[in-house]
Design a protein around this motif. Structure first.
Motif, PDB file in Angstrom:
ATOM      1  N   ASN A 178       0.811  -1.215   0.000  1.00  9.18           N
ATOM      2  CA  ASN A 178       0.000   0.000   0.000  1.00  9.18           C
ATOM      3  C   ASN A 178       0.842   1.262   0.000  1.00  9.18           C
ATOM      4  OD1 ASN A 178      -2.353  -1.459  -0.074  1.00  9.18           O
ATOM      5  ND2 ASN A 178      -2.631  -1.450   2.144  1.00  9.18           N
ATOM      6  N   THR A 181      -0.947   4.283  -2.351  1.00  8.14           N
ATOM      7  CA  THR A 181      -2.019   5.036  -1.703  1.00  8.14           C
ATOM      8  C   THR A 181      -1.516   5.650  -0.390  1.00  8.14           C
ATOM      9  OG1 THR A 181      -2.800   2.992  -0.657  1.00  8.14           O
ATOM     10  CG2 THR A 181      -3.885   3.668  -2.681  1.00  8.14           C
ATOM     11  N   ILE A 184       0.197   8.987  -0.663  1.00 11.71           N
ATOM     12  CA  ILE A 184      -0.728  10.098  -0.904  1.00 11.71           C
ATOM     13  C   ILE A 184      -1.484  10.455   0.368  1.00 11.71           C
ATOM     14  CG2 ILE A 184      -2.840  10.752  -2.125  1.00 11.71           C
ATOM     15  CD1 ILE A 184      -1.812   9.072  -4.475  1.00 11.71           C
ATOM     16  N   ILE A 185      -2.048   9.426   0.973  1.00  8.06           N
ATOM     17  CA  ILE A 185      -2.833   9.609   2.189  1.00  8.06           C
ATOM     18  C   ILE A 185      -2.033  10.311   3.294  1.00  8.06           C
ATOM     19  CG2 ILE A 185      -3.864   8.310   4.093  1.00  8.06           C
ATOM     20  CD1 ILE A 185      -5.649   7.915   1.905  1.00  8.06           C
ATOM     21  N   TYR A 186      -0.814   9.843   3.495  1.00  6.97           N
ATOM     22  CA  TYR A 186      -0.002  10.393   4.590  1.00  6.97           C
ATOM     23  C   TYR A 186       0.903  11.530   4.122  1.00  6.97           C
ATOM     24  CZ  TYR A 186      -1.579   6.374   7.299  1.00  6.97           C
ATOM     25  OH  TYR A 186      -2.349   5.461   7.951  1.00  6.97           O
ATOM     26  N   LYS A 187       0.776  11.879   2.867  1.00  4.42           N
ATOM     27  CA  LYS A 187       1.564  12.991   2.302  1.00  4.42           C
ATOM     28  C   LYS A 187       3.056  12.904   2.596  1.00  4.42           C
ATOM     29  CE  LYS A 187      -2.248  16.219   2.036  1.00  4.42           C
ATOM     30  NZ  LYS A 187      -3.100  17.102   2.814  1.00  4.42           N
TER      31      LYS A 187
ATOM     32  N   TYR B  72     -12.999   5.657   0.735  1.00  2.00           N
ATOM     33  CA  TYR B  72     -12.090   6.335   1.676  1.00  2.00           C
ATOM     34  C   TYR B  72     -12.849   7.312   2.568  1.00  2.00           C
ATOM     35  CZ  TYR B  72      -7.422   4.738   0.355  1.00  2.00           C
ATOM     36  OH  TYR B  72      -6.296   3.985   0.173  1.00  2.00           O
ATOM     37  N   ARG B  76     -13.018   7.165   6.757  1.00  2.00           N
ATOM     38  CA  ARG B  76     -12.521   8.327   7.500  1.00  2.00           C
ATOM     39  C   ARG B  76     -13.635   8.950   8.343  1.00  2.00           C
ATOM     40  NH1 ARG B  76      -7.503   7.154   5.538  1.00  2.00           N
ATOM     41  NH2 ARG B  76      -7.998   5.492   6.997  1.00  2.00           N
ATOM     42  N   TYR B 104     -12.839  -3.397   8.583  1.00  4.12           N
ATOM     43  CA  TYR B 104     -12.328  -4.226   7.477  1.00  4.12           C
ATOM     44  C   TYR B 104     -13.173  -5.489   7.316  1.00  4.12           C
ATOM     45  CZ  TYR B 104      -8.001  -1.450   7.447  1.00  4.12           C
ATOM     46  OH  TYR B 104      -7.083  -0.438   7.353  1.00  4.12           O
ATOM     47  N   VAL B 114      -8.749  -0.915  -2.374  1.00  2.87           N
ATOM     48  CA  VAL B 114      -7.438  -0.321  -2.101  1.00  2.87           C
ATOM     49  C   VAL B 114      -6.339  -1.153  -2.758  1.00  2.87           C
ATOM     50  CG1 VAL B 114      -5.783   0.244  -0.287  1.00  2.87           C
ATOM     51  CG2 VAL B 114      -8.183   0.821   0.006  1.00  2.87           C
ATOM     52  N   GLU B 117      -6.292  -0.317  -6.384  1.00  2.71           N
ATOM     53  CA  GLU B 117      -5.712   1.005  -6.604  1.00  2.71           C
ATOM     54  C   GLU B 117      -4.191   0.973  -6.473  1.00  2.71           C
ATOM     55  OE1 GLU B 117      -6.596   3.456  -7.951  1.00  2.71           O
ATOM     56  OE2 GLU B 117      -5.670   5.279  -7.182  1.00  2.71           O
ATOM     57  N   LEU B 125      -6.245   7.881  -7.232  1.00  3.49           N
ATOM     58  CA  LEU B 125      -6.229   8.674  -5.999  1.00  3.49           C
ATOM     59  C   LEU B 125      -5.397   9.939  -6.192  1.00  3.49           C
ATOM     60  CD1 LEU B 125      -7.637   7.958  -3.385  1.00  3.49           C
ATOM     61  CD2 LEU B 125      -5.445   7.276  -2.440  1.00  3.49           C
ATOM     62  N   ILE B 131     -10.183  13.768  -0.982  1.00  5.84           N
ATOM     63  CA  ILE B 131      -9.761  13.028   0.215  1.00  5.84           C
ATOM     64  C   ILE B 131      -8.575  13.675   0.937  1.00  5.84           C
ATOM     65  CG2 ILE B 131     -10.587  10.729  -0.360  1.00  5.84           C
ATOM     66  CD1 ILE B 131      -7.082  11.293  -1.150  1.00  5.84           C
ATOM     67  N   ASP B 132      -8.318  14.935   0.645  1.00  3.48           N
ATOM     68  CA  ASP B 132      -7.136  15.595   1.179  1.00  3.48           C
ATOM     69  C   ASP B 132      -7.121  15.678   2.695  1.00  3.48           C
ATOM     70  OD1 ASP B 132      -5.541  15.965  -0.925  1.00  3.48           O
ATOM     71  OD2 ASP B 132      -6.229  17.984  -1.423  1.00  3.48           O
ATOM     72  N   THR B 135      -7.529  12.394   6.050  1.00  2.00           N
ATOM     73  CA  THR B 135      -6.549  11.588   6.774  1.00  2.00           C
ATOM     74  C   THR B 135      -5.793  12.398   7.818  1.00  2.00           C
ATOM     75  OG1 THR B 135      -6.262  10.305   4.770  1.00  2.00           O
ATOM     76  CG2 THR B 135      -4.680   9.949   6.518  1.00  2.00           C
TER      77      THR B 135
END
Lengths: 215, 215
Positions: A178, A181, A184-187, B72, B76, B104, B114, B117, B125, B131-132, B135
């Motif tokens: 993962n 993704t 991106i999610i956690y930048k 997502y 969240r 899950y 996921v 992706e 994504l 989705i910025d 998270t």
DNA sequence: TAACGATGTAACTAGTTAGTGCGTTAACCG
DNA sequence: CGGTTAACGCACTAACTAGTTACATCGTTA
């Protein structure tokens, strides 16, 4: 006028051709999954003819099954070479965690193939007769490791070797599969070398704290 | 002779049609992955016409992107509802581990989406703008949780909230996504209710031992 | 009520894809 | 050297698949 005079015909070698096909198929299946892969593309990558794929492997699915089996046999063989039973329990456990992480990191196709197979609910692995005994030895190895650690007073008792195995795999596998993704999610770039080292450290802490008695 | 007299034509409702399409697409994409899914099949499942899919979503890939974004946003939103900041650190951490596992388990499509992706290296994504911030709040929530635990002397200091988040996800996610190959490899049914409970217990131990000071 | 945009349907297209039929050629063996 | 077998390759097909075209109908509003 003859066409392929520049490339003299390759000497006929069934085994070599099969290997080229398997290598190309592994790459393609790992990159695109089973349904995303194209048999024509595999043939081209293998510098072989599509007809040969069907001649040697029968179908796209049987080719996938062979690739998958080979991948499992490879990691199981590599684990056996660790010879954990010759080491002190703590060292052996640490070595196993490091090995698992490094293997996934250096063989990213393994992860993707396993993901594909699970999308298909292990349909191909179910048919396989080549991977039966391989895992048994890994579980035994870890069970033995845990026993020795408990007896020498460094590990806490009652830990299930299968659960431990799954957890060691999970904390490395999930991070890597993962990473796209996740980045991106956690930048943050999870594939960065420093990030990878930090993850390995964290994973070692996780497992050691889970298994060991004294902190 | 008219054909569809038994089913009177459905009242026109754009929103409802889109919802039906999204629901069907989620199911189909989760089951077969992106390239394994068929637009015709989604249309049929949605009791809609393929033309509507292209009318509302533009392309198969854009439909996938929407489905993924929705997935997502859903998890969240569910995490935010936990209100961990109102609980004692240890209780909050345990609640988060339980929640993640249960989510899950009850939303298996999330995992498969996921995975798909990531097979595509987060291509969709990356394009997403929906989705910025979602998270960020989760990480902040866990960071705050860890801080409070350290201050009240129950957690050890220096734990990275992102690494912890990843680990909490990993130990549940991996077990469930690889339950099919795992059940074969380990020769046990990992989907059995008792096995699932045992896994949750093990995961709670793993995280608590990782984070807490006193055993 | 006329007009018009939104919603819906069916049939079609152009390109793709797993799998095959059949002929050719190289290697091996007597 | 003649003949058999295994390796190889071209060209095809039948089925599939994402996306489109052309058209019908509903509902709202001028």
């Amino acid at each position: 006028m003859p066409k392929n005079q520049d490339t003299s015909p390759r000497p006929r070698d069934a085994e070599a051709t099969q290997k080229r096909i398997l290598k190309a198929a592994k790459k393609e299946f790992a990159k695109n999954g089973l349904s995303g892969s194209r048999v024509d593309e595999i043939a081209e990558r293998a510098d072989a003819n599509k007809r040969m794929i069907y001649h040697y492997f029968g179908s796209k699915e049987q080719l996938f099954q062979t690739v998958l089996e080979d991948a499992y046999l490879d990691i199981r063989a590599a684990e056996q070479k660790l010879a954990l039973d010759e080491m002190a329990p703590k060292d052996a456990l640490e070595k196993l965690v490091r090995f698992t992480w490094t293997y996934y990191l250096k063989n990213p196709e393994f992860i993707t193939l396993v993901n594909s197979e699970n999308l298909h609910r292990a349909k191909h692995l179910k048919k396989s007769t080549r991977i039966d005994s391989a895992t048994r030895r890994l579980v035994d190895m870890v069970a033995d490791l845990l026993d020795r650690g408990v007896k020498s007073g460094v590990f806490r008792p009652g830990i299930d070797p299968v659960q431990l195995n799954i957890t060691i795999a999970a904390i490395g596998y999930y991070y890597l599969t993962n990473q796209y993704t996740g980045s991106i999610i956690y930048k943050t770039n999870l594939a960065d070398p420093q990030a990878l080292n930090e993850r390995l450290d964290f994973n070692l802490q996780t497992i050691m704290r889970l298994v060991c008695l004294a902190p």
